[in-house]
Write a protein that holds these residues in place. Sequence first.
Motif, PDB file in Angstrom:
ATOM      1  N   UNK A  16      45.990  95.573 -28.731  1.00  0.00           N
ATOM      2  CA  UNK A  16      45.252  96.838 -28.759  1.00  0.00           C
ATOM      3  C   UNK A  16      45.375  97.485 -27.376  1.00  0.00           C
ATOM      4  N   UNK A  17      45.792  98.740 -27.340  1.00  0.00           N
ATOM      5  CA  UNK A  17      46.035  99.413 -26.065  1.00  0.00           C
ATOM      6  C   UNK A  17      45.192 100.677 -25.968  1.00  0.00           C
ATOM      7  N   UNK A  18      44.399 100.772 -24.917  1.00  0.00           N
ATOM      8  CA  UNK A  18      43.656 102.004 -24.639  1.00  0.00           C
ATOM      9  C   UNK A  18      44.565 102.943 -23.852  1.00  0.00           C
ATOM     10  N   UNK A  19      44.820 104.121 -24.393  1.00  0.00           N
ATOM     11  CA  UNK A  19      45.672 105.093 -23.709  1.00  0.00           C
ATOM     12  C   UNK A  19      44.911 105.879 -22.648  1.00  0.00           C
ATOM     13  N   UNK A  20      43.611 106.020 -22.830  1.00  0.00           N
ATOM     14  CA  UNK A  20      42.777 106.748 -21.875  1.00  0.00           C
ATOM     15  C   UNK A  20      41.326 106.390 -22.118  1.00  0.00           C
ATOM     16  N   UNK A  44      45.773 104.623 -13.665  1.00  0.00           N
ATOM     17  CA  UNK A  44      46.237 104.573 -15.046  1.00  0.00           C
ATOM     18  C   UNK A  44      47.712 104.187 -15.094  1.00  0.00           C
ATOM     19  N   UNK A  45      48.081 103.425 -16.107  1.00  0.00           N
ATOM     20  CA  UNK A  45      49.490 103.111 -16.302  1.00  0.00           C
ATOM     21  C   UNK A  45      50.254 104.379 -16.651  1.00  0.00           C
ATOM     22  N   UNK A  46      51.407 104.562 -16.048  1.00  0.00           N
ATOM     23  CA  UNK A  46      52.273 105.665 -16.433  1.00  0.00           C
ATOM     24  C   UNK A  46      52.901 105.337 -17.787  1.00  0.00           C
ATOM     25  N   UNK A  47      53.547 106.322 -18.390  1.00  0.00           N
ATOM     26  CA  UNK A  47      54.228 106.089 -19.664  1.00  0.00           C
ATOM     27  C   UNK A  47      55.261 104.976 -19.513  1.00  0.00           C
ATOM     28  N   UNK A  48      56.051 105.049 -18.464  1.00  0.00           N
ATOM     29  CA  UNK A  48      57.090 104.046 -18.227  1.00  0.00           C
ATOM     30  C   UNK A  48      56.480 102.662 -18.039  1.00  0.00           C
ATOM     31  N   UNK A 268      43.574 101.113 -20.200  1.00  0.00           N
ATOM     32  CA  UNK A 268      44.430 102.199 -19.732  1.00  0.00           C
ATOM     33  C   UNK A 268      44.884 102.001 -18.296  1.00  0.00           C
ATOM     34  N   UNK A 269      44.134 101.203 -17.523  1.00  0.00           N
ATOM     35  CA  UNK A 269      44.523 100.941 -16.139  1.00  0.00           C
ATOM     36  C   UNK A 269      45.207  99.581 -15.971  1.00  0.00           C
ATOM     37  N   UNK A 270      45.739  99.046 -17.076  1.00  0.00           N
ATOM     38  CA  UNK A 270      46.599  97.879 -16.979  1.00  0.00           C
ATOM     39  C   UNK A 270      45.923  96.546 -16.827  1.00  0.00           C
ATOM     40  N   UNK A 281      39.028  90.017 -16.628  1.00  0.00           N
ATOM     41  CA  UNK A 281      40.268  90.700 -16.971  1.00  0.00           C
ATOM     42  C   UNK A 281      41.411  90.136 -16.133  1.00  0.00           C
ATOM     43  N   UNK A 282      42.627  90.292 -16.634  1.00  0.00           N
ATOM     44  CA  UNK A 282      43.828  89.859 -15.921  1.00  0.00           C
ATOM     45  C   UNK A 282      44.632  91.098 -15.543  1.00  0.00           C
ATOM     46  N   UNK A 283      44.859  91.277 -14.254  1.00  0.00           N
ATOM     47  CA  UNK A 283      45.551  92.471 -13.767  1.00  0.00           C
ATOM     48  C   UNK A 283      47.056  92.376 -14.025  1.00  0.00           C
TER      49      UNK A 283
END
Length: 331
Positions: A16-20, A44-48, A268-270, A281-283
């Motif tokens: 499950x991925x939070x985009x924002x 926030x993670x970039x698209x890439x 969203x921030x990885x 959490x694991x960065x």
Amino acid sequence: MKPLMDTHGRLHRDLRISLTDHCNLRCTYCMPAEGVPWIPKQELLTTEELLRVVGIAVDAGIEEVRLTGGEPLLRPDAVDIVAGISAMESAAGPVEVSMTTNALRLPKLAQPLKEAGLARVNISLDTLDPERFKAMSRRDRFADTMAGIDAADEAGFHPLKVNTVLLRGVNDDEPVRLLHWALERGFELRFIEQMPLDGGHEWKRANMITGAEILEKLRTEFTLTEVPGRGAAPAELFHVDGGPAKVGVIASVTMPFCGACDRLRLTADGQLRSCLFARGETDLRGPLRDNDDPNEIVDLIHSCLAGKKPGHGINEPGFLQPPRPMSAIGG
């Protein structure tokens, strides 16, 4: 490659991925009226970066990806992300991409999302009363939500799933009406117990409508027959009046399904989370930006899994709500 297995024997295939963490509603059970502090943009993670992490996770064993938020369609590159993930191949075949959304941007995006490879969509709708919708979401967007539902239906997202949270004394008189509406439209309705993930930390067990109460209300008008073979699915499904129509109940608090959980969560921030209610959490963002070593990312995924507990612990003494609200974790 080593399977994505935790120490309790659960194989993980779902990410499950939070985009924002941003949202264009302020639902009372999710956020305070003034909102919550947003994740800084640079974190926030970039698209890439996001697609890079997903690709590594897919190579490690992930087969399904659900995009969430906040409201995922507030992210400008949401269609590109869907296209990128849906083009990936897992060990079981093409990665299945789904999304949970409030539907407000679907009138413009439903067809592009379908063309990009989005397989399924779940839409949040807690009431069929426009004024009640305004009170519950603190936004006058009922007509826009219904337009988004129509757009998803027209784009061919079948069966379209609708998620509903019932609040005591607010909309708990609507389950029968909501199910009639869903059956008439050919939608699959899912009732979800309110969970202790609100931004204001105001959740109280006494105010929660339980799964048992929901089923009792529905059975006043419908015959419900349990659908066998639930597997790792969050929803317990029931055939309505003999089927084929179905309704689901996600009773995370009173009837937890942790024993079959196959999900990991990426914020969203990885930050990788082993459970919706995890306090740790694991960065992944830091290592991704520092050296982009896929083996290190895989090792971190397994490290996160190694710390996954047997259950969420909501019903245990001393349970503490996660510091992050649902809007920042991703549903």
